[in-house]
Design a protein around this motif. Structure first.
Motif, short mmCIF file in Angstrom:
data_model
loop_
_atom_site.label_atom_id
_atom_site.label_comp_id
_atom_site.label_asym_id
_atom_site.label_seq_id
_atom_site.Cartn_x
_atom_site.Cartn_y
_atom_site.Cartn_z
N ALA A 16 0.83 -1.21 0.00
CA ALA A 16 0.00 0.00 0.00
C ALA A 16 0.86 1.26 0.00
O ALA A 16 0.52 2.26 -0.63
N ALA A 17 1.99 1.21 0.70
CA ALA A 17 2.89 2.36 0.72
C ALA A 17 3.50 2.59 -0.67
O ALA A 17 3.72 3.74 -1.07
N LEU A 18 3.75 1.51 -1.39
CA LEU A 18 4.31 1.63 -2.74
C LEU A 18 3.25 1.96 -3.78
O LEU A 18 3.54 2.60 -4.80
N SER A 19 2.00 1.52 -3.55
CA SER A 19 0.90 1.75 -4.49
C SER A 19 -0.32 2.29 -3.74
O SER A 19 -1.32 1.58 -3.57
N PRO A 20 -0.25 3.53 -3.29
CA PRO A 20 -1.33 4.08 -2.46
C PRO A 20 -2.66 4.24 -3.19
O PRO A 20 -3.68 4.45 -2.53
N GLN A 21 -2.65 4.13 -4.51
CA GLN A 21 -3.88 4.28 -5.27
C GLN A 21 -4.51 2.93 -5.64
O GLN A 21 -5.50 2.88 -6.37
N SER A 22 -3.99 1.86 -5.10
CA SER A 22 -4.51 0.53 -5.43
C SER A 22 -5.65 0.17 -4.49
O SER A 22 -5.43 -0.12 -3.31
N THR A 23 -6.86 0.14 -5.01
CA THR A 23 -8.01 -0.23 -4.18
C THR A 23 -7.94 -1.70 -3.77
O THR A 23 -8.39 -2.06 -2.68
N HIS A 24 -7.39 -2.54 -4.64
CA HIS A 24 -7.27 -3.96 -4.31
C HIS A 24 -6.40 -4.16 -3.08
O HIS A 24 -6.77 -4.89 -2.16
N VAL A 25 -5.24 -3.49 -3.06
CA VAL A 25 -4.33 -3.64 -1.92
C VAL A 25 -4.96 -3.09 -0.65
O VAL A 25 -4.90 -3.71 0.41
N LEU A 26 -5.58 -1.92 -0.75
CA LEU A 26 -6.22 -1.32 0.43
C LEU A 26 -7.34 -2.22 0.95
O LEU A 26 -7.50 -2.39 2.17
N ASN A 27 -8.09 -2.82 0.04
CA ASN A 27 -9.18 -3.72 0.43
C ASN A 27 -8.63 -4.95 1.15
O ASN A 27 -9.11 -5.32 2.23
N ARG A 28 -7.62 -5.57 0.58
CA ARG A 28 -7.05 -6.77 1.19
C ARG A 28 -6.38 -6.44 2.53
O ARG A 28 -6.46 -7.23 3.48
N LEU A 29 -5.76 -5.28 2.61
CA LEU A 29 -5.16 -4.85 3.88
C LEU A 29 -6.25 -4.64 4.92
O LEU A 29 -6.10 -5.03 6.09
N GLY A 30 -7.37 -4.05 4.49
CA GLY A 30 -8.49 -3.86 5.41
C GLY A 30 -9.03 -5.17 5.94
O GLY A 30 -9.34 -5.31 7.13
N ILE A 31 -9.12 -6.17 5.07
CA ILE A 31 -9.61 -7.49 5.49
C ILE A 31 -8.66 -8.11 6.51
O ILE A 31 -9.09 -8.65 7.54
N ALA A 32 -7.35 -8.04 6.23
CA ALA A 32 -6.37 -8.61 7.16
C ALA A 32 -6.46 -7.92 8.52
O ALA A 32 -6.44 -8.58 9.57
N LEU A 33 -6.57 -6.60 8.52
CA LEU A 33 -6.66 -5.86 9.78
C LEU A 33 -7.96 -6.18 10.52
O LEU A 33 -7.97 -6.29 11.75
N ARG A 34 -9.04 -6.35 9.78
CA ARG A 34 -10.31 -6.72 10.43
C ARG A 34 -10.19 -8.08 11.10
O ARG A 34 -10.64 -8.26 12.24
N LYS A 35 -9.55 -9.00 10.44
CA LYS A 35 -9.40 -10.34 11.02
C LYS A 35 -8.49 -10.33 12.25
O LYS A 35 -8.58 -11.21 13.10
N MET A 36 -7.65 -9.32 12.35
CA MET A 36 -6.80 -9.16 13.52
C MET A 36 -7.51 -8.41 14.65
O MET A 36 -6.96 -8.26 15.74
N GLY A 37 -8.70 -7.90 14.35
CA GLY A 37 -9.43 -7.13 15.35
C GLY A 37 -9.02 -5.68 15.42
O GLY A 37 -9.43 -4.96 16.35
N ARG A 38 -8.28 -5.22 14.44
CA ARG A 38 -7.85 -3.81 14.42
C ARG A 38 -8.86 -3.03 13.58
O ARG A 38 -8.61 -2.58 12.46
N PHE A 39 -10.04 -2.86 14.17
CA PHE A 39 -11.20 -2.38 13.42
C PHE A 39 -11.06 -0.92 12.97
O PHE A 39 -11.45 -0.59 11.85
#
Length: 263
Positions: free
Chosen positions: A173-196
């Motif tokens: 995400a830091a390298l491609s801040p305009q990538s919705t795919h990366v932001l979405n997948r990062l959001g999913i990973a963070l949600r699964k970690m409980g970092r809502f």
């Protein structure tokens, strides 16, 4: 015209440096461009003599270069007024060097894929320690490769190692801040970690880039479902359904949230 000659001089001046650094292709291309220029660009006498001298020295350097000799058997020599012969020789050299470069790039890609596959196999075998070491070494070799970071993050996601996944997806995400795919997948990973809170931020960043993606609304709604914010969850599910009326999971989320709000 003088700009053309200035560029050619600059290219020829870089030939010895390029050869020392193993940059054979740009060195050969610079010499080829100068050889072609002698018949293409009008020059006064002292300019011609200057280029005769530069070409003679550059050809001697190419001929003396061990790496060039290993892949190119023909002699690379030059005498004034023999530019056509030199151009033919250099075009052949450049073609060989370009093929070598392409083969080298393919070898790098093949090697990278092999290491990546090794890491995935280690994850599949449950050897997360080995996988971490393999993937860490791989990304150190390609530190600016956002798609690779994403692939590694996805591999850890598939293995259920969400903290590792969030690390690599964060780098992507830091390298491609305009990538919705990366932001979405990062959001999913963070949600699964409980970092809502942080996950919500990533989903909303993705939505700001693509407000018409129903999956982004659904994933944000899934986060609100986890934290039992029924109204926000309902709004996200309805937004997803409005964009895609066949989105079955979104319809189910609407129905569930509606029941929870009435209970």
């Amino acid at each position: 015209m003088s700009q053309d000659l200035t560029g050619l001089r600059r290219g020829m001046a870089s030939v010895p440096i390029d050869l020392k650094r193993g940059r054979l292709l740009p060195a050969a291309k610079a010499v080829l461009a100068a050889a072609k220029a002698l018949s293409r660009i009008p020059m006064i006498k002292h300019e011609q003599e200057e280029f005769y001298h530069m070409l003679g020295e550059a050809c001697a350097l190419l001929q003396a270069c061990r790496q060039v000799r290993e892949i190119f058997p023909l002699a690379i020599t030059y005498a004034p007024k023999e530019e056509a012969s030199l151009v033919s020789t250099l075009e052949e050299l450049v073609a060989i060097l370009e093929a070598e470069t392409q083969n080298g790039a393919r070898d790098i890609l093949d090697s990278r894929q092999s290491v990546f596959n090794q890491g995935k196999s280690e994850l599949a075998e449950g050897n997360s320690t080995a996988a971490r070491a393999t993937f860490s070494a791989l990304v150190r070799e390609f530190p600016e490769d956002a798609p690779l970071m994403t692939q590694v993050g996805e591999a850890f996601m598939d293995g259920g190692l969400y903290e590792d996944a969030s690390h690599y997806l964060g780098l992507a995400a830091a390298l491609s801040p305009q990538s919705t795919h990366v932001l979405n997948r990062l959001g999913i990973a963070l949600r699964k970690m409980g970092r809502f809170d942080l996950a919500e931020e990533k989903f909303r960043s993705a939505l700001s880039l693509d407000p018409k993606d129903p999956n982004l609304y659904f994933n944000l709604g899934r986060l609100y479902l986890d934290v039992r914010q029924w109204q926000s969850c309902l709004e996200c599910a309805e937004a997803a359904l409005a964009l895609d009326s066949s989105f079955t999971q979104a319809a189910q989320m609407v129905a569930y949230c509606s029941r929870m709000l009435k209970s």
